[in-house]
Design a protein around this motif. Structure first.
Motif, PDB file in Angstrom:
ATOM      1  N   ASN A  44     -13.287  -4.748   4.131  1.00  0.00           N
ATOM      2  CA  ASN A  44     -12.293  -3.667   4.282  1.00  0.00           C
ATOM      3  C   ASN A  44     -11.984  -3.000   2.937  1.00  0.00           C
ATOM      4  O   ASN A  44     -10.833  -2.740   2.606  1.00  0.00           O
TER       5      ASN A  44
ATOM      6  N   GLN B 201       4.807  -2.437  12.648  1.00  0.00           N
ATOM      7  CA  GLN B 201       5.607  -2.684  11.438  1.00  0.00           C
ATOM      8  C   GLN B 201       6.988  -2.049  11.519  1.00  0.00           C
ATOM      9  O   GLN B 201       7.627  -1.841  10.502  1.00  0.00           O
TER      10      GLN B 201
ATOM     11  N   SER C  74      -5.524 -13.235  15.588  1.00  0.00           N
ATOM     12  CA  SER C  74      -4.599 -12.974  14.481  1.00  0.00           C
ATOM     13  C   SER C  74      -3.276 -13.668  14.728  1.00  0.00           C
ATOM     14  O   SER C  74      -2.749 -13.649  15.840  1.00  0.00           O
TER      15      SER C  74
ATOM     16  N   GLY D 150      -0.393 -12.935  13.273  1.00  0.00           N
ATOM     17  CA  GLY D 150       0.773 -12.055  13.233  1.00  0.00           C
ATOM     18  C   GLY D 150       1.751 -12.386  12.133  1.00  0.00           C
ATOM     19  O   GLY D 150       2.788 -11.731  11.996  1.00  0.00           O
TER      20      GLY D 150
ATOM     21  N   TYR E 221      -2.063 -10.943   5.493  1.00  0.00           N
ATOM     22  CA  TYR E 221      -2.967  -9.900   6.004  1.00  0.00           C
ATOM     23  C   TYR E 221      -2.480  -9.352   7.344  1.00  0.00           C
ATOM     24  O   TYR E 221      -2.519  -8.140   7.564  1.00  0.00           O
TER      25      TYR E 221
ATOM     26  N   ARG F   5       0.511  -9.159   8.366  1.00  0.00           N
ATOM     27  CA  ARG F   5       1.696  -8.325   8.120  1.00  0.00           C
ATOM     28  C   ARG F   5       1.303  -6.963   7.576  1.00  0.00           C
ATOM     29  O   ARG F   5       2.104  -6.042   7.550  1.00  0.00           O
ATOM     30  N   LYS F   6       0.063  -6.838   7.091  1.00  0.00           N
ATOM     31  CA  LYS F   6      -0.442  -5.519   6.666  1.00  0.00           C
ATOM     32  C   LYS F   6      -1.347  -4.910   7.740  1.00  0.00           C
ATOM     33  O   LYS F   6      -2.076  -3.969   7.454  1.00  0.00           O
ATOM     34  N   GLN F   7      -1.364  -5.474   8.924  1.00  0.00           N
ATOM     35  CA  GLN F   7      -2.204  -5.013  10.035  1.00  0.00           C
ATOM     36  C   GLN F   7      -3.695  -5.170   9.755  1.00  0.00           C
ATOM     37  O   GLN F   7      -4.509  -4.522  10.372  1.00  0.00           O
ATOM     38  N   MET F   8      -4.020  -6.055   8.800  1.00  0.00           N
ATOM     39  CA  MET F   8      -5.421  -6.322   8.503  1.00  0.00           C
ATOM     40  C   MET F   8      -5.804  -7.626   9.184  1.00  0.00           C
ATOM     41  O   MET F   8      -6.137  -8.628   8.545  1.00  0.00           O
ATOM     42  N   TYR F   9      -5.734  -7.580  10.525  1.00  0.00           N
ATOM     43  CA  TYR F   9      -5.900  -8.792  11.325  1.00  0.00           C
ATOM     44  C   TYR F   9      -7.270  -9.423  11.117  1.00  0.00           C
ATOM     45  O   TYR F   9      -7.447 -10.620  11.303  1.00  0.00           O
ATOM     46  N   SER F  10      -8.261  -8.627  10.756  1.00  0.00           N
ATOM     47  CA  SER F  10      -9.605  -9.155  10.544  1.00  0.00           C
ATOM     48  C   SER F  10      -9.629 -10.233   9.472  1.00  0.00           C
ATOM     49  O   SER F  10     -10.547 -11.044   9.427  1.00  0.00           O
ATOM     50  N   HIS F  11      -8.646 -10.212   8.598  1.00  0.00           N
ATOM     51  CA  HIS F  11      -8.617 -11.186   7.508  1.00  0.00           C
ATOM     52  C   HIS F  11      -7.491 -12.193   7.664  1.00  0.00           C
ATOM     53  O   HIS F  11      -7.109 -12.859   6.694  1.00  0.00           O
TER      54      HIS F  11
ATOM     55  N   ARG G 240     -15.505  -2.268   6.605  1.00  0.00           N
ATOM     56  CA  ARG G 240     -14.416  -2.828   7.401  1.00  0.00           C
ATOM     57  C   ARG G 240     -14.945  -3.756   8.480  1.00  0.00           C
ATOM     58  O   ARG G 240     -15.897  -3.425   9.177  1.00  0.00           O
ATOM     59  N   LEU G 241     -14.310  -4.886   8.581  1.00  0.00           N
ATOM     60  CA  LEU G 241     -14.437  -5.684   9.789  1.00  0.00           C
ATOM     61  C   LEU G 241     -13.299  -5.220  10.672  1.00  0.00           C
ATOM     62  O   LEU G 241     -12.165  -5.068  10.214  1.00  0.00           O
TER      63      LEU G 241
ATOM     64  N   ASP H 211     -10.171  -4.520  12.752  1.00  0.00           N
ATOM     65  CA  ASP H 211      -8.880  -5.210  12.811  1.00  0.00           C
ATOM     66  C   ASP H 211      -8.324  -5.260  14.229  1.00  0.00           C
ATOM     67  O   ASP H 211      -7.375  -5.967  14.488  1.00  0.00           O
TER      68      ASP H 211
END
Lengths: 345, 345, 345, 345
Positions: free
Chosen positions: A283, B99, D89, D91, D95, D97-103, D289-290, D292
């Motif tokens: 990402n 968020q 994810s 939640g 990550y 919390r930044k909406q980067m659920y892929s990580h 990007r993977l 999200d």
């Protein structure tokens, strides 16, 4: 008039040259009061910029006083003090209408490159209304020379593109004038950490003084490991490449955190390896940019409000007669500790 | 345990109260070490918040030590030091996934409002994993109490919504704790000017110390004219309303520049006049927001990096036994010069 | 030449008038081929726009052929077909450099307002290079008249400001030409629902044909309840106000969801009540805007690519000689079912 | 239960396998009703994904019915129909919390990779509340299988990252299922041109049917010249790489316009050459990007509103007993013309 002329790879001279004249109604002739030398001028002299041909007056930075304007110029008149942008922009073409002045179809970076530049007593500025900026009365004009190129370059290509943000972590690879300009303007956004990486301890010392929270001398080759250790194994949110060689770009690939940005500022002469086999799922964002100088009005505001001391970038001063010595000083920065040299015309 | 209980309009008491217990698997019980009083607590006591019913323990700010956690809590365990967010968020609902934690369907601002709060020896925190933040080992915990509410509120509702930007011009109407929090965090973005407007000279003096570039005492009623004069007739890029009455909001309408933003932070009890007959073609934006506390991790980073001294907001300190006196002090800020008061539990 | 002249409140006439001449080097004279009438022209005729004085030729929309250009015009030459923007912009001033052309210090909405307009055989266009757009060879010029004002207005003030997004819910209050332009361009972003609200069943029928997913006749006064029922009590992500009176703006206040936007497009003559006592904690945004026409090049692309059929907005056609009848038809839209009327010059 | 098990490079079998059980309070057990095969599953079978070890049940897509839930699951209960996201994810983590659920630190792409997947009668879904989505009552569940992975992947990695915009020009390199998903979702933003590039004429024919405005068979090696000719020498605003090999990525480098974006979607096994010597001054952006799956709720809205027909991606249907044949069909897409194959469990 006197002018510093590029004479082909490895050669330059301070010569007598015809004074420029208005050739389009939107031109202005500016009498240069202060100019400077850019790393790009050194690239040209090394013969690395074939689009710049022998006979060209170099220089794309400076401040001066309007000598005369064409009939189509409305924002400036003779006697006005003006800051020269390194980017000429018509304000009309498809790129200018998108604020991508760097790609103006009749402008862009042409000064001291495709048309004669600012290392002279006078310069012709095309598209004057949208390529010059009025200097406030009480301004320190010498300081504003830093706003012709390096400040907007460090800011736009490094800080804006790099999405530097409050509380974030930034690494800047390269502590030359552009890297330092990125360092100064990164602080507009209150990042928690700014790690400066260079091979030269003197420049790193300067970086510390300019606000770096930590510095790494990358001589040993362990810079990436050090950054990862400093960031708890996560890497940096923003990696700014301010050198222009494969090794430094690939260092950025190693230290960028998931979700982070590599903002390229350096001028590259050869390709680099992009390790998509590692990065495809991380990402990340990589950006390139020739400065648009769209931030110049903002930078003028910030300097005027005394929120940014750009003058600390100036280490040496010369007269135009001494510009060959100025090039010597600037060209041997490791020894002279030169950052930016001012040339008074 | 001891707790400050709301007893209906105008009444409160420090009472003995049953210790809270875990009622959902995602709850944590926190032993409060420090808490504080918010302007909203005063509103509740004035009977202006009908959703808060008598018998409620007040308080939605604080730091403490985890006493126990439900079986579904994975990020915290007994003994951990934690910062309490004024906003409880489940992390799962449609709003949390955007968020917009302030509108969490089973959370939002409920602490000291719809469920018992932090002005007590212990508090139950629902959705603990996403409503508490771990405190770094070497942190000054007292300072972090400022991050429960006022710092994120000033930052998110005022600075972020107000699009404060490098070189821009900001006016903040209201120099109470929230306005001052906006002032402190506005500086993350290096605006050229921050004009602070209030009726109280002492608060304006504080604002100067906290970084305002100019201050206006609006007692005479000429604040809008003064701002317009200061900005060359253009107005401000960002006007932050941090009071909550029609007069101050309408002042913001007068001073916002074309293209600017009015960021409302104040809690309003009545409607205001929106002069669309003047504003319809001015390209302005008006925002409202209940703080989402999505910036809390960033603010923790900034404080940890010593880029923000939030402790300067703390003017008085009390023990929980003296909380009635703390309310007196906080409630008479014009006389006591109180900003935030710390209550040690 | 013939021209439609405003003669003071309630009066207008098709008169003989001197042909315009180039007065600045950046001017162009355009021979009008097609023009139209805007709701704003009706406002002027009702005496509601005091900045427009008697003797003024009305009209700010149209296409035509360049008759002559000043010496400073570089992008157009005699014989070129051009689209006229309702907004004149110099491309140089502080607002133009921010793409806020509506507030150009020597332009903005001046055509048919502060200088003579397009409802004539010829018009002088100031700042021609940045206020005209070249028409592609095979374009349907009549259709492009819709791009002078209403398409960019509906798009920029309504859709862009309203942050219409894939999967989102939109309500548009007012199904006149501007509301319908918002409806057409909202579909660029694939919202899940577009609810159109008006008092006129015919216009709602048109709205259905133009892509509204549902329509509400607000005659009964229950529009807000209906919208809330349609959206599961949540309200809409985007509420576009395209009328310009307090009742319709306040309807938007009632139906906007937490986190949503009210994008004002309507021209308001009086203030409205902003119910901050309900909205202060709802995380909403309200925007106002005079169209900047920065989207004109994009709209030209979309029309050229046949992704948008703007011609369906045209309901009637007249010759310039019949412009008084055209005003009658446009002014009695409820009876004539007029949307946009084309006047061929 | 029956499950498709990876047995090491080149080997797989439909085996009897123990039914999964709840192991954490936030788990759900889902009875699979429909699943599918992804290109990534083929990569695993080729031995290219070392993090996936023999014995693993494959599959990360599908819909099903909740069989049982852990005590910490609040959004789902037994009997609910649910869409499974390919990304798990929590939640809660930094990550998420930044909406980067892929990580997600305890999730990401783990299904059918690091934990057992969906090509089975039952699957255990960790972090069920934030990794499953409720299926509306009247939905076509088969269609929704497309929303587990390929639709959000094409949309987020290609369209969102690629900043597809109204009136813009898009090239998509690779017309497999993911490229076609990018094609379908690119149309959310009304680009003027979508050029589809592939080696397979059948897939290009499908692309035309799915909305491509033009197609290029790149077999001859002249794709970049063709794109440049089609775009007037300018290149495309968005180049989406949906293959995952150096040649296709480097094609994107050649066709991206100044100011444009290369959005990488492909899974790369080796490095590529990044020609910074050409691109350093072109103001371009490259993203990786993977997925999200943050767009899943939006995509559900769009499908529900019938703005997107995802079912057209489904070409073949099998029972779980026939999954080996399904792999054959999917793995020989050039011959079978398979896009996505549905497996009914």
């Amino acid at each position: 008039m006197k002018a510093l002329v590029y004479l082909g790879s490895g050669n330059k001279a301070l010569q007598d040259h015809a004074k420029p004249e208005i050739s389009a109604s939107t031109d202005a002739i500016v009498r240069i009061t202060k100019t400077t030398i850019c790393g790009t001028d050194l690239h040209i002299l090394e013969g690395d910029v074939p689009t710049c041909t022998p006979g060209r007056i170099l220089g794309h930075e400076g401040v001066g006083i309007i000598e005369s304007v064409g009939t189509g110029v409305t924002a400036f008149q003779s006697g006005d003090h003006a800051l020269i942008s390194c980017i000429s922009s018509c304000g009309k073409c498809v790129y200018c209408r998108k604020q991508m002045y760097s790609h103006c179809t009749t402008g862009g970076w042409i000064l001291g490159h495709k048309i004669d530049g600012t290392q002279a007593e006078f310069v012709r500025i095309p598209h004057a209304d949208t390529s010059l900026y009025p200097i406030p009365e009480d301004a320190d004009e010498e300081a504003l020379v830093m706003l012709s190129d390096i400040l907007p370059t460090g800011f736009e290509c490094g800080v804006l593109n790099g999405k530097v943000a409050p509380g974030g972590t930034v690494a800047i690879v390269g502590a030359g004038p552009i890297g330092l300009a990125a360092l100064l303007t990164a602080q507009f956004y209150a990042p928690a950490e700014i790690i400066m990486i260079d091979l030269d301890d003197n420049r790193l010392k300067v970086a510390k003084r300019f606000g770096a929270t930590s510095v790494i001398n990358s001589t040993g080759g362990n810079a990436s490991e050090t950054v990862m250790a400093m960031t708890g194994g996560r890497g940096v949110d923003t990696a700014i490449e301010a050198v222009g060689i494969p090794m430094t770009f690939e260092l950025c690939e190693k230290i960028v955190a998931p979700g982070g940005v590599i903002a390229n500022v350096g001028v590259h002469g050869v390709k680099v390896d992009l390790h998509l086999e590692n990065l495809w799922d991380r990402n990340i964002t990589i950006t390139t940019r020739l400065v648009d100088t769209l931030s110049t009005p903002m930078l003028l505001n910030v300097v005027k409000a005394r929120r940014l001391d750009v003058k600390q970038l100036i280490t040496h001063r010369f007269k135009l007669d001494g510009i060959i010595a100025a090039y010597e000083t600037f060209g041997h920065a490791a020894d002279t500790h030169a950052l930016k040299v001012i040339i008074e015309a």
